[in-house]
Design an enzyme around this catalytic site. Sequence first.
Site, PDB file in Angstrom:
ATOM      1  N   ARG A   4      11.276  -3.437   9.344  1.00  0.00           N
ATOM      2  CA  ARG A   4      10.941  -2.273  10.150  1.00  0.00           C
ATOM      3  C   ARG A   4      10.873  -2.683  11.625  1.00  0.00           C
ATOM      4  O   ARG A   4      10.777  -3.869  11.929  1.00  0.00           O
ATOM      5  CB  ARG A   4       9.574  -1.731   9.674  1.00  0.00           C
ATOM      6  N   LYS A  15       0.836  -1.210   0.000  1.00  0.00           N
ATOM      7  CA  LYS A  15       0.000   0.000   0.000  1.00  0.00           C
ATOM      8  C   LYS A  15       0.875   1.267   0.000  1.00  0.00           C
ATOM      9  O   LYS A  15       0.656   2.165  -0.801  1.00  0.00           O
ATOM     10  CB  LYS A  15      -0.911   0.038   1.238  1.00  0.00           C
ATOM     11  N   ARG A  63      -9.111   1.235   8.986  1.00  0.00           N
ATOM     12  CA  ARG A  63      -8.725  -0.135   9.318  1.00  0.00           C
ATOM     13  C   ARG A  63      -9.801  -0.845  10.125  1.00  0.00           C
ATOM     14  O   ARG A  63      -9.649  -2.021  10.434  1.00  0.00           O
ATOM     15  CB  ARG A  63      -7.436  -0.111  10.132  1.00  0.00           C
ATOM     16  N   ARG A 114      11.712  -6.369   4.756  1.00  0.00           N
ATOM     17  CA  ARG A 114      11.741  -4.928   5.002  1.00  0.00           C
ATOM     18  C   ARG A 114      12.403  -4.611   6.341  1.00  0.00           C
ATOM     19  O   ARG A 114      13.176  -3.672   6.455  1.00  0.00           O
ATOM     20  CB  ARG A 114      10.289  -4.410   4.994  1.00  0.00           C
ATOM     21  N   ARG A 157      -0.416  -8.360  13.724  1.00  0.00           N
ATOM     22  CA  ARG A 157      -0.965  -7.417  12.743  1.00  0.00           C
ATOM     23  C   ARG A 157      -1.857  -8.129  11.731  1.00  0.00           C
ATOM     24  O   ARG A 157      -2.860  -7.585  11.291  1.00  0.00           O
ATOM     25  CB  ARG A 157       0.168  -6.650  12.052  1.00  0.00           C
TER      26      ARG A 157
END
Length: 187
Positions: free
Chosen positions: A129, A13, A88, A127, A140
Amino acid sequence: MIIIFLGPPGAGKGTQAVLLAEKYGLKHIATGDIFRWHMQNNTDLGKKIKKYLDRGELVPDDITIKIVEQEIQKYKNTKGILLDGFPRTLTQAKMLDEILKNMNLKINLVLYLRVSKEEAARRLLARGRHDDKLETIARRFEEYEEKTRPIREYYYERGILVEVNGEQTIENVHKDIVDILKEKKLI
Ligand code: AMP
């Protein structure tokens, strides 16, 4: 013009919203980025939300909606706004409708980026993070399945949701998105 990017964590996204925003001069509002900025700068809001982000849980709706309302207010007279990571929850989606109605705006398109859980998890781990740890990723995903997935139905029934194959290369997903926007005469 308001466009929403919907999809699980790792769907791309943020990547796609940035590409689109740069290409067409649109404003990109990413609630996750805003929250992380507040955490890094240790603001009052940052202190309040840290525990949620650290655990991979959703920040309470009232806090989130207030932030988004301020951002939309700021950019309401621009060419277009891309919402990334918001709404969300169904409550957020309904509140967004209210906010937009009061500003005489409407959602023009919801882009649902479809990716498998496996591919999404692979991307998040690559990634790396702060909240991309196995345990937080799992949380999540749970939050997404439980709270965000119902939004898809909400927008689908309104006829504004379009699905994009998010498992392609970044360039091809971008191309598909541009094609959809052209077809809808939004650009
Ligand atoms: P993201 O950058 O979109 O992956 O978001 C990172 C984290 O920020 C999420 O795991 C949540 O803790 C929080 N967050 C971002 N957007 C929202 C939202 N719309 N509602 C609640 N929490 C959010």
